[in-house]
Design a protein around this motif. Structure first.
Motif, PDB file in Angstrom:
ATOM      1  N   ILE A 267       0.829  -1.194   0.000  1.00 31.99           N
ATOM      2  CA  ILE A 267       0.000   0.000   0.000  1.00 31.99           C
ATOM      3  C   ILE A 267       0.869   1.252   0.000  1.00 31.99           C
ATOM      4  O   ILE A 267       1.744   1.426   0.854  1.00 31.99           O
ATOM      5  N   ILE A 268       0.601   2.155  -0.974  1.00 33.93           N
ATOM      6  CA  ILE A 268       1.282   3.447  -1.076  1.00 33.93           C
ATOM      7  C   ILE A 268       0.221   4.546  -0.979  1.00 33.93           C
ATOM      8  O   ILE A 268      -0.672   4.633  -1.836  1.00 33.93           O
ATOM      9  N   VAL A 269       0.287   5.373   0.064  1.00 37.89           N
ATOM     10  CA  VAL A 269      -0.687   6.454   0.260  1.00 37.89           C
ATOM     11  C   VAL A 269       0.026   7.790   0.055  1.00 37.89           C
ATOM     12  O   VAL A 269       0.957   8.124   0.797  1.00 37.89           O
ATOM     13  N   VAL A 270      -0.418   8.533  -0.976  1.00 36.15           N
ATOM     14  CA  VAL A 270       0.211   9.820  -1.282  1.00 36.15           C
ATOM     15  C   VAL A 270      -0.854  10.911  -1.407  1.00 36.15           C
ATOM     16  O   VAL A 270      -2.039  10.673  -1.170  1.00 36.15           O
ATOM     17  N   LYS A 271      -0.422  12.093  -1.807  1.00 36.39           N
ATOM     18  CA  LYS A 271      -1.287  13.274  -1.794  1.00 36.39           C
ATOM     19  C   LYS A 271      -2.524  13.125  -2.660  1.00 36.39           C
ATOM     20  O   LYS A 271      -3.627  13.528  -2.272  1.00 36.39           O
ATOM     21  N   ASP A 272      -2.387  12.521  -3.844  1.00 38.34           N
ATOM     22  CA  ASP A 272      -3.514  12.486  -4.788  1.00 38.34           C
ATOM     23  C   ASP A 272      -4.108  11.094  -4.987  1.00 38.34           C
ATOM     24  O   ASP A 272      -4.839  10.864  -5.953  1.00 38.34           O
ATOM     25  N   GLY A 273      -3.828  10.156  -4.080  1.00 36.59           N
ATOM     26  CA  GLY A 273      -4.461   8.849  -4.235  1.00 36.59           C
ATOM     27  C   GLY A 273      -3.726   7.738  -3.513  1.00 36.59           C
ATOM     28  O   GLY A 273      -2.786   7.977  -2.750  1.00 36.59           O
ATOM     29  N   ILE A 274      -4.162   6.514  -3.795  1.00 32.67           N
ATOM     30  CA  ILE A 274      -3.587   5.328  -3.157  1.00 32.67           C
ATOM     31  C   ILE A 274      -3.283   4.287  -4.231  1.00 32.67           C
ATOM     32  O   ILE A 274      -4.103   4.028  -5.117  1.00 32.67           O
ATOM     33  N   LEU A 275      -2.108   3.689  -4.137  1.00 35.67           N
ATOM     34  CA  LEU A 275      -1.704   2.610  -5.029  1.00 35.67           C
ATOM     35  C   LEU A 275      -1.526   1.325  -4.227  1.00 35.67           C
ATOM     36  O   LEU A 275      -1.132   1.364  -3.061  1.00 35.67           O
ATOM     37  N   THR A 276      -1.818   0.191  -4.854  1.00 39.58           N
ATOM     38  CA  THR A 276      -1.365  -1.084  -4.324  1.00 39.58           C
ATOM     39  C   THR A 276      -0.384  -1.657  -5.348  1.00 39.58           C
ATOM     40  O   THR A 276      -0.766  -1.948  -6.480  1.00 39.58           O
ATOM     41  N   LEU A 277       0.856  -1.765  -4.946  1.00 38.06           N
ATOM     42  CA  LEU A 277       1.873  -2.355  -5.813  1.00 38.06           C
ATOM     43  C   LEU A 277       1.809  -3.868  -5.680  1.00 38.06           C
ATOM     44  O   LEU A 277       1.647  -4.409  -4.586  1.00 38.06           O
ATOM     45  N   LEU A 278       1.958  -4.572  -6.808  1.00 37.87           N
ATOM     46  CA  LEU A 278       1.916  -6.025  -6.823  1.00 37.87           C
ATOM     47  C   LEU A 278       3.305  -6.565  -7.173  1.00 37.87           C
ATOM     48  O   LEU A 278       4.110  -5.862  -7.804  1.00 37.87           O
ATOM     49  N   PRO A 279       3.615  -7.795  -6.776  1.00 38.51           N
ATOM     50  CA  PRO A 279       4.935  -8.365  -7.077  1.00 38.51           C
ATOM     51  C   PRO A 279       5.279  -8.236  -8.564  1.00 38.51           C
ATOM     52  O   PRO A 279       4.449  -8.498  -9.433  1.00 38.51           O
ATOM     53  N   GLY A 280       6.501  -7.816  -8.836  1.00 39.42           N
ATOM     54  CA  GLY A 280       6.954  -7.611 -10.208  1.00 39.42           C
ATOM     55  C   GLY A 280       6.984  -6.157 -10.601  1.00 39.42           C
ATOM     56  O   GLY A 280       7.646  -5.776 -11.580  1.00 39.42           O
ATOM     57  N   ASP A 281       6.276  -5.299  -9.870  1.00 39.71           N
ATOM     58  CA  ASP A 281       6.336  -3.857 -10.112  1.00 39.71           C
ATOM     59  C   ASP A 281       7.733  -3.344  -9.778  1.00 39.71           C
ATOM     60  O   ASP A 281       8.380  -3.820  -8.833  1.00 39.71           O
ATOM     61  N   GLY A 282       8.200  -2.365 -10.541  1.00 39.55           N
ATOM     62  CA  GLY A 282       9.547  -1.840 -10.326  1.00 39.55           C
ATOM     63  C   GLY A 282       9.759  -1.216  -8.968  1.00 39.55           C
ATOM     64  O   GLY A 282      10.902  -1.095  -8.507  1.00 39.55           O
ATOM     65  N   LYS A 283       8.687  -0.800  -8.294  1.00 34.07           N
ATOM     66  CA  LYS A 283       8.789  -0.198  -6.966  1.00 34.07           C
ATOM     67  C   LYS A 283       8.490  -1.198  -5.842  1.00 34.07           C
ATOM     68  O   LYS A 283       8.530  -0.838  -4.666  1.00 34.07           O
ATOM     69  N   TYR A 284       8.190  -2.441  -6.208  1.00 30.19           N
ATOM     70  CA  TYR A 284       7.899  -3.471  -5.204  1.00 30.19           C
ATOM     71  C   TYR A 284       9.219  -4.079  -4.757  1.00 30.19           C
ATOM     72  O   TYR A 284       9.985  -4.597  -5.563  1.00 30.19           O
ATOM     73  N   LYS A 285       9.491  -4.030  -3.444  1.00 32.43           N
ATOM     74  CA  LYS A 285      10.785  -4.496  -2.938  1.00 32.43           C
ATOM     75  C   LYS A 285      10.776  -5.984  -2.608  1.00 32.43           C
ATOM     76  O   LYS A 285      11.512  -6.775  -3.189  1.00 32.43           O
TER      77      LYS A 285
END
Length: 346
Positions: A267-285
């Motif tokens: 879960i990524i919560v920022v100023k203009d919305g919320i993302l759920t990153l899934l495995p394989g995404d470049g920002k997923y650690k």
């Protein structure tokens, strides 16, 4: 760390009588009486019970020791799986059995469809096809099992039948993100019935049940007429890739033994919305990092764009709006979902 609750679900498919349609999926609407996910459209399923792993099933299921049941779960980047659920107790059957039994039991409780076979039909089913078994006093049995999961064992003994577990193919493994109050580790199985079976919601957990094509459900989702949670949304988009049930049946054997990736949304919560990153995404650690929620009121969604994207834009209730995929390749021989679906009526 608190453990997630173990759950099991069936994505139950059937041929569509309309030759212009591919296949239909059984979907249930959760009753507004539910404190968890009221009015949400889901696949049949629910939490496992102790009786699902009882050794009694060894006496009930013919040739149980000859069944080859796949339940291969793979960690992110082939790392070890993150263990968030308890093992089955000692002196009980293994999870590849118990999870399938739970899925069949829950499907019976919620929809009235009994995916069992008579013991006289003991040949091993390897076709991923199954059918509803009509038994005497089925409505009474359904109520008994709803009130006490262990009564499913009695149902099988007294009706000389057994759950058709070999017809369930392991399809995916989704874990709730840590932000939600009720967290589940859910294994999803695919099964196919020859024709649409009459379905009756139980009136308690479920208020509506129907067979629809993936397109029909997703169209209602786009219009705001159906509420979907992330796993159902994603898996319906994945099913949309198959033009026919024959294409799906041809695809399934290719994946046997390859395993399913453990999916924990980040879960990524920022100023203009919320993302759920899934495995394989470049920002997923990694899976451990996915257990931590990221907050940054100074950043925007665009700040997290990357070359490889595998993510879902969600609402403040963590319900999906749009799946975003760019340069992503699905792992372990699975299929990449369709992406041109988004909810416009929020």
């Amino acid at each position: 760390m608190s453990y997630w609750r173990e759950a099991s679900s069936i994505i139950l498919l059937t041929r569509s009588p309309n030759i212009n349609s591919s296949f239909k999926v059984l979907c249930l609407k959760r009753s507004n009486l539910n404190s968890f996910l009221p009015n949400v459209t889901v696949f049949p399923g629910g939490t496992t019970e102790k009786s699902d792993s009882s050794l009694e099933w060894i006496n009930i299921i013919p040739a149980h020791n000859k069944l080859e049941l796949n339940l291969n779960i793979v960690g992110y980047n082939d790392e070890p799986v993150l263990k968030l659920i308890q093992d089955n107790e000692k002196n009980s059957i293994s999870k590849d059995f118990s999870l399938r039994i739970a899925a069949i039991r829950e499907t019976f409780e919620e929809s009235g469809i009994l995916l069992c076979r008579k013991r006289s039909n003991s040949n091993i089913n390897t076709s991923f096809k199954c059918s509803h078994l009509e038994i005497e006093q089925i409505s009474s049995w359904r109520k008994l099992v709803q009130n006490d999961a262990s009564k499913f064992i009695d149902l099988c003994y007294q009706n000389n039948c057994y759950p058709n577990i070999s017809a369930l193919f392991f399809w995916s493994n989704w874990l709730s993100p840590p932000v939600v109050k009720s967290k589940f580790d859910t294994k999803f199985f695919i099964a196919i019935v020859n024709s649409p079976t009459f379905v009756t919601p139980d009136g308690i957990e479920t208020s509506y049940a129907s067979w629809n094509t993936p397109d029909e459900i997703l169209s209602k989702f786009e219009l705001g007429e159906e509420i979907l949670v992330t796993p159902q949304f994603y898996e319906l988009l994945r099913l949309k890739r198959f033009i026919s049930i024959e294409a799906l049946i041809k695809f399934i054997p290719k994946r046997i033994g390859q395993g399913c990736e453990q999916i924990i949304p980040k879960i990524i919560v920022v100023k203009d919305g919320i993302l759920t990153l899934l495995p394989g995404d470049g920002k997923y650690k990694n899976l451990e990092d996915a257990l931590q929620i990221y907050y940054d009121a100074d950043k925007n969604l665009k700040d997290f764009d990357t070359t490889v994207m595998h993510r879902i834009h969600v609402t403040d209730r963590y319900l999906p709006i749009k799946l975003i995929i760019n340069n992503y390749t699905s792992k372990h021989g699975h299929i990449v979902p369709f992406t041109k679906i988004y909810r416009s009526n929020l």
